[in-house]
Structures are given as C-alpha cells and as structure tokens.
Design a protein around this motif. Structure first.
Motif, PDB file in Angstrom:
ATOM      1  N   ILE A 124      -3.434   3.373 -11.053  1.00  0.00           N
ATOM      2  CA  ILE A 124      -4.091   3.325  -9.993  1.00  0.00           C
ATOM      3  C   ILE A 124      -3.350   2.986  -9.045  1.00  0.00           C
ATOM      4  O   ILE A 124      -3.388   3.717  -7.826  1.00  0.00           O
ATOM      5  CB  ILE A 124      -5.492   2.492 -10.309  1.00  0.00           C
ATOM      6  N   MET A 125      -2.633   1.935  -9.133  1.00  0.00           N
ATOM      7  CA  MET A 125      -1.756   1.375  -8.129  1.00  0.00           C
ATOM      8  C   MET A 125      -0.823   2.592  -7.402  1.00  0.00           C
ATOM      9  O   MET A 125      -0.534   2.701  -6.267  1.00  0.00           O
ATOM     10  CB  MET A 125      -1.115  -0.079  -8.627  1.00  0.00           C
ATOM     11  N   SER A 126      -0.035   3.025  -8.451  1.00  0.00           N
ATOM     12  CA  SER A 126       0.865   3.908  -8.213  1.00  0.00           C
ATOM     13  C   SER A 126       0.409   5.307  -7.428  1.00  0.00           C
ATOM     14  O   SER A 126       0.807   5.771  -6.492  1.00  0.00           O
ATOM     15  CB  SER A 126       1.526   4.602  -9.663  1.00  0.00           C
ATOM     16  N   ILE A 127      -0.732   5.780  -7.771  1.00  0.00           N
ATOM     17  CA  ILE A 127      -1.063   6.926  -7.120  1.00  0.00           C
ATOM     18  C   ILE A 127      -1.583   6.653  -5.796  1.00  0.00           C
ATOM     19  O   ILE A 127      -1.351   7.220  -4.678  1.00  0.00           O
ATOM     20  CB  ILE A 127      -2.591   7.560  -7.911  1.00  0.00           C
ATOM     21  N   ILE A 128      -2.459   5.537  -5.463  1.00  0.00           N
ATOM     22  CA  ILE A 128      -2.745   5.086  -4.198  1.00  0.00           C
ATOM     23  C   ILE A 128      -1.661   4.558  -3.067  1.00  0.00           C
ATOM     24  O   ILE A 128      -1.628   4.969  -1.883  1.00  0.00           O
ATOM     25  CB  ILE A 128      -3.991   4.045  -3.999  1.00  0.00           C
ATOM     26  N   ALA A 129      -0.458   4.183  -3.873  1.00  0.00           N
ATOM     27  CA  ALA A 129       0.630   3.503  -3.227  1.00  0.00           C
ATOM     28  C   ALA A 129       1.365   5.171  -2.551  1.00  0.00           C
ATOM     29  O   ALA A 129       1.735   4.966  -1.357  1.00  0.00           O
ATOM     30  CB  ALA A 129       1.622   2.780  -4.121  1.00  0.00           C
ATOM     31  N   LEU A 269     -10.803 -10.592  -6.852  1.00  0.00           N
ATOM     32  CA  LEU A 269     -10.096  -9.550  -7.536  1.00  0.00           C
ATOM     33  C   LEU A 269      -9.671  -8.653  -7.040  1.00  0.00           C
ATOM     34  O   LEU A 269      -8.798  -8.027  -6.998  1.00  0.00           O
ATOM     35  CB  LEU A 269     -10.909  -9.070  -8.935  1.00  0.00           C
ATOM     36  N   GLY A 270     -10.759  -7.958  -6.116  1.00  0.00           N
ATOM     37  CA  GLY A 270     -10.369  -6.976  -5.084  1.00  0.00           C
ATOM     38  C   GLY A 270      -9.588  -7.266  -4.232  1.00  0.00           C
ATOM     39  O   GLY A 270      -8.571  -6.657  -3.789  1.00  0.00           O
ATOM     40  N   ILE A 271      -9.689  -8.465  -3.703  1.00  0.00           N
ATOM     41  CA  ILE A 271      -8.514  -9.371  -2.587  1.00  0.00           C
ATOM     42  C   ILE A 271      -7.437  -9.069  -3.193  1.00  0.00           C
ATOM     43  O   ILE A 271      -6.197  -8.737  -2.710  1.00  0.00           O
ATOM     44  CB  ILE A 271      -8.982 -10.330  -1.931  1.00  0.00           C
ATOM     45  N   ILE A 272      -7.147  -9.735  -4.290  1.00  0.00           N
ATOM     46  CA  ILE A 272      -5.643  -9.914  -5.135  1.00  0.00           C
ATOM     47  C   ILE A 272      -5.260  -8.593  -5.112  1.00  0.00           C
ATOM     48  O   ILE A 272      -3.934  -8.327  -4.936  1.00  0.00           O
ATOM     49  CB  ILE A 272      -5.986 -10.797  -6.449  1.00  0.00           C
ATOM     50  N   TRP A 273      -5.856  -7.689  -5.599  1.00  0.00           N
ATOM     51  CA  TRP A 273      -5.350  -6.303  -5.844  1.00  0.00           C
ATOM     52  C   TRP A 273      -4.778  -5.627  -4.696  1.00  0.00           C
ATOM     53  O   TRP A 273      -3.782  -5.013  -4.528  1.00  0.00           O
ATOM     54  CB  TRP A 273      -6.383  -5.254  -6.576  1.00  0.00           C
ATOM     55  N   LEU A 274      -5.837  -5.920  -3.739  1.00  0.00           N
ATOM     56  CA  LEU A 274      -5.288  -5.210  -2.138  1.00  0.00           C
ATOM     57  C   LEU A 274      -3.851  -5.817  -1.739  1.00  0.00           C
ATOM     58  O   LEU A 274      -2.981  -5.300  -1.088  1.00  0.00           O
ATOM     59  CB  LEU A 274      -6.380  -5.459  -1.197  1.00  0.00           C
ATOM     60  N   GLU A 275      -3.758  -7.283  -1.825  1.00  0.00           N
ATOM     61  CA  GLU A 275      -2.718  -7.909  -1.577  1.00  0.00           C
ATOM     62  C   GLU A 275      -1.602  -7.704  -2.282  1.00  0.00           C
ATOM     63  O   GLU A 275      -0.260  -7.233  -1.729  1.00  0.00           O
ATOM     64  CB  GLU A 275      -2.911  -9.395  -1.457  1.00  0.00           C
ATOM     65  N   MET A 276      -1.696  -7.345  -3.726  1.00  0.00           N
ATOM     66  CA  MET A 276      -0.487  -6.580  -4.309  1.00  0.00           C
ATOM     67  C   MET A 276      -0.093  -5.227  -4.060  1.00  0.00           C
ATOM     68  O   MET A 276       1.012  -5.077  -3.739  1.00  0.00           O
ATOM     69  CB  MET A 276      -0.964  -6.750  -5.831  1.00  0.00           C
ATOM     70  N   PHE A 277      -1.171  -4.679  -3.579  1.00  0.00           N
ATOM     71  CA  PHE A 277      -1.028  -3.309  -3.103  1.00  0.00           C
ATOM     72  C   PHE A 277       0.013  -3.183  -1.647  1.00  0.00           C
ATOM     73  O   PHE A 277       0.884  -2.323  -1.594  1.00  0.00           O
ATOM     74  CB  PHE A 277      -2.396  -2.462  -2.866  1.00  0.00           C
ATOM     75  N   SER A 278      -0.393  -3.938  -0.756  1.00  0.00           N
ATOM     76  CA  SER A 278       0.214  -4.285   0.492  1.00  0.00           C
ATOM     77  C   SER A 278       1.818  -4.504   0.304  1.00  0.00           C
ATOM     78  O   SER A 278       2.509  -3.859   1.024  1.00  0.00           O
ATOM     79  CB  SER A 278      -0.409  -5.179   1.382  1.00  0.00           C
ATOM     80  N   THR A 279       2.037  -5.363  -0.682  1.00  0.00           N
ATOM     81  CA  THR A 279       3.464  -5.724  -0.945  1.00  0.00           C
ATOM     82  C   THR A 279       4.153  -4.501  -1.685  1.00  0.00           C
ATOM     83  O   THR A 279       5.529  -4.458  -1.286  1.00  0.00           O
ATOM     84  CB  THR A 279       3.356  -6.925  -1.607  1.00  0.00           C
ATOM     85  N   GLU A 280       3.516  -4.143  -2.455  1.00  0.00           N
ATOM     86  CA  GLU A 280       4.096  -2.639  -3.343  1.00  0.00           C
ATOM     87  C   GLU A 280       4.514  -1.798  -2.265  1.00  0.00           C
ATOM     88  O   GLU A 280       5.532  -1.291  -2.189  1.00  0.00           O
ATOM     89  CB  GLU A 280       2.996  -2.258  -4.010  1.00  0.00           C
ATOM     90  N   VAL A 281       3.546  -1.341  -1.298  1.00  0.00           N
ATOM     91  CA  VAL A 281       3.928  -0.561  -0.061  1.00  0.00           C
ATOM     92  C   VAL A 281       5.147  -0.976   0.697  1.00  0.00           C
ATOM     93  O   VAL A 281       6.194  -0.065   0.863  1.00  0.00           O
ATOM     94  CB  VAL A 281       2.553  -0.140   0.693  1.00  0.00           C
ATOM     95  N   SER A 282       5.210  -2.075   1.134  1.00  0.00           N
ATOM     96  CA  SER A 282       6.085  -2.876   1.790  1.00  0.00           C
ATOM     97  C   SER A 282       7.436  -2.730   1.153  1.00  0.00           C
ATOM     98  O   SER A 282       8.442  -2.417   1.677  1.00  0.00           O
ATOM     99  CB  SER A 282       5.956  -4.279   1.988  1.00  0.00           C
ATOM    100  N   ASP A 283       7.643  -3.064  -0.292  1.00  0.00           N
ATOM    101  CA  ASP A 283       8.832  -3.162  -0.855  1.00  0.00           C
ATOM    102  C   ASP A 283       9.350  -1.497  -1.058  1.00  0.00           C
ATOM    103  O   ASP A 283      10.665  -1.257  -0.705  1.00  0.00           O
ATOM    104  CB  ASP A 283       8.798  -3.669  -2.386  1.00  0.00           C
ATOM    105  N   ILE A 284       8.566  -0.676  -1.308  1.00  0.00           N
ATOM    106  CA  ILE A 284       8.872   0.640  -1.585  1.00  0.00           C
ATOM    107  C   ILE A 284       9.414   1.263  -0.192  1.00  0.00           C
ATOM    108  O   ILE A 284      10.467   2.021  -0.062  1.00  0.00           O
ATOM    109  CB  ILE A 284       7.742   1.401  -2.232  1.00  0.00           C
TER     110      ILE A 284
END
Length: 348
Positions: A124-129, A269-284
């Motif tokens: 899920i994270m990979s596709i949305i990223a 849970l939703g907020i943690i996931w979204l924050e994980m997602f924002s850093t995922e996008v920033s790193d890549i």
C-alpha cells in the motif's frame, strides 16, 4: 504577504514531515535516543532544536552562495576528499535504508493493529508513494501541507487527554523519580540531531535552489524546528511515564493510546502511517534528485529503482533497522557536521 506566509508554512511543514518518520511518529526513535535517559531527555530535545536552527541556517547560506542542487553537492563542497566520498555513499545508503525502514514500519503498524500480513502495509505504502513522487517537488509540498497540521492536532489532543486521565503519572516530580539506565544523553542528542540535519539537507538544498528568498527558508526551518521539538517533548513525556512497558512494543505510542478507546487508536494509527509516508517520499525524493544529477537518468526512473531496492531491505524488520542504522549514520552525520561548521567558518 499571503504568498510569503504560504512559503514559510510549506518549508516548516516539509521540515517536520521529513524528520517525523517511522521512528519518531511511532515513538520508537524517541524511546531509543531520549526516553531511556529519564528526565534529562527533555534537555536533549532542546539541544536538538538549537542544532536544527543553526545548522539549517548554515546549509541554506552555503546552498545559495555556491548554487548547490543536491545533498551530494553539499558533501563534495564541504568534504571533497576520501571522507566526503564515504559520506556521500553512506548518506545515499542511509536514505534508501530509511525508505526501507518506513516500508517495514508500515507493515509492522498494520500487522500490530489489524493482524494482517506485513506485505499488505508495504505494498500500500509503495503504490501511493509512487503516485505522489511522480508529481516531483509539488507532490512533496502538497502532502506535507496536509499531513503535518493533522499530526500536530492529533498528538496535542492525545497529550491533553493523557494529562487529564493519567493522575499522578503526569507529574514532573514523578518523572524525576523514573529510573534510567544510561548517562550519555548529551552525546545521544548530538548524534540524533546530526543524522536528522543531514537527512533534511537532501530536501533543504534543492529547496534553496527553488526558493530564491533566503529569509523565507530560514524562518520556515526555524518554525519547523520549534514545532518538531514541541511535538517530540509531548511524545517523550508520555513515553517516559510508561516505562518499562513501552519497551515491549514496536509501536510504543499505539500502546499508550490504547486506554482511550478504539477511535483514538485508529486516528493515531492513520496519523503515524501518514507521517511514515511523508518521510518515505522525502527520502526517495532526495536520493532520486541526486541520482538524476549524478547519472543523468530521469527522476521517475530513479524513483522506481530506489523503491524496488527498498522493498527487500525492509524485510530485515522495523525495530532491528532503527537500532542498527540510526546510531551508525548518526556518527557519520556528526563528523560531517563538524566538517561543515569548520568549512563555513573558514569561508564566511
């Protein structure tokens, strides 16, 4: 006036969103680098804020003066020898590993709460990223402008609920009596701040190239550092008053809010996931910009390559990756920051 405030807010949001990733949003990072030191952890977080502000100013100044485009340019400028090459390689490796940590965190989060396979959270994270990253800088700014205010509202609400219902535990005198096992809190703070600064430079250097007004960048990063510190202080307080139970969980913050019912848990849970997602996008995004410049490949191709590489690394596990990678990269980042300060003083 409205445009300048908008730019300042966007820079602050990206600052917070880049640093608040899987480790911090879940509570795991704060636990490892701060909470274990007891009440002194609060002083450590203030030191981090001061370092964020001073070092961000220095990086912005160097980026605009020497017209830098990526964190690789900054590393080559400040440390041109063998150590610079090692720092460049390890920074890229860390950012790819950081993306892997986020994927592992996404899997751990959904597995801990819903009991589903970790692969579901990773996919899920990979596709949305991919969808956001293909929008380039615009996508990075858009998601952080939404996610960061949501994070601040939710964590503040949880903190107020915790203070209201925790009785004697939410007491400064009680916090001072909580046992702690380590004494090198100051060194831990320096290392933690160092790797966050070098990680954020991957976004800050391109921003310095795109946003011509240096004042907006400086105010935005200072505001971001303040917001991040307030957020971290609240999380640290809740974690500290739940020692030793927090050590048993990959996502300790989720354990803390379990007392407030399922709705609060799902929101966090939703907020943690979204924050994980924002850093995922920033790193890549950071590594892709460097690959685009260094190897002359398209940004979109770089994004796909990094994401494909991150997936197998994520299988090592969320907690293991944080425990090993973060301190190691922190030491490298700290050495680089010292070089950066020396270079800045010589050439300013």
């Amino acid at each position: 006036m409205r445009k300048s405030l908008s730019i300042i807010f966007q820079v602050a949001a990206v600052f917070i969103g880049t640093i608040v990733g899987a480790g911090l949003a879940s509570g795991q990072e704060i636990t490892q680098f701060f909470t274990t030191f007891g009440y002194k952890s609060f002083f450590g977080l203030i030191i981090c804020m001061l370092m964020y502000i001073l070092c961000s100013f220095m990086i912005i100044d160097l980026s605009t003066k020497y017209k830098l485009n990526s964190y690789k340019d900054l590393i080559v400028l400040v440390s041109s020898g063998f150590l610079g090459k090692i720092t460049d390689i390890l920074t890229s490796f860390f950012m790819v590993s950081g993306a892997a940590i986020i994927l592992a965190g996404s899997g751990a989060l959904l597995h801990q709460y819903f009991g589903v396979s970790k692969w579901i959270g990773i996919l899920i994270m990979s596709i949305i990223a991919l969808m956001v990253l293909f929008r380039n800088t615009k996508g990075l700014v858009e998601i952080n402008s939404f996610i960061v205010p949501s994070l601040l509202i939710v964590i503040t609400t949880i903190f107020l609920l915790y203070m209201l219902f925790s009785g004697h535990a939410a007491n400064i005198n009680h916090v001072k009596t909580i046992s702690h096992n380590k004494n090198y809190w100051f060194l831990s703070s320096l290392i933690y701040a160092s790797f966050n600064i070098l990680s954020f430079s991957g976004v800050l250097v391109p921003f310095s190239h795109d946003i011509k007004n240096k004042k907006y960048l400086i105010i935005g990063t200072a505001l971001g550092a303040l917001g991040l510190t307030v957020l971290s202080l609240m999380i640290n307080f809740m974690l500290l008053t739940n020692i030793p139970y927090i050590y048993d969980y990959d996502i300790p913050l989720l354990y803390i809010v379990s007392r407030f019912g399922k709705i609060i848990q799902v929101v966090l849970l939703g907020i943690i996931w979204l924050e994980m997602f924002s850093t995922e996008v920033s790193d890549i995004y950071s590594v892709s910009k460097t690959l685009e410049q260094s190897f002359k490949i398209s940004y979109n191709k770089a994004v796909i390559c990094i994401l494909i590489l991150s997936i197998p690394i994520s299988q090592i596990g969320f907690k293991k990756l944080i425990n090993f990678l973060y301190p190691a990269f922190g030491v490298i980042s700290f050495i680089f920051l010292i070089q950066c300060i020396i270079f800045y003083r010589k050439n300013h």
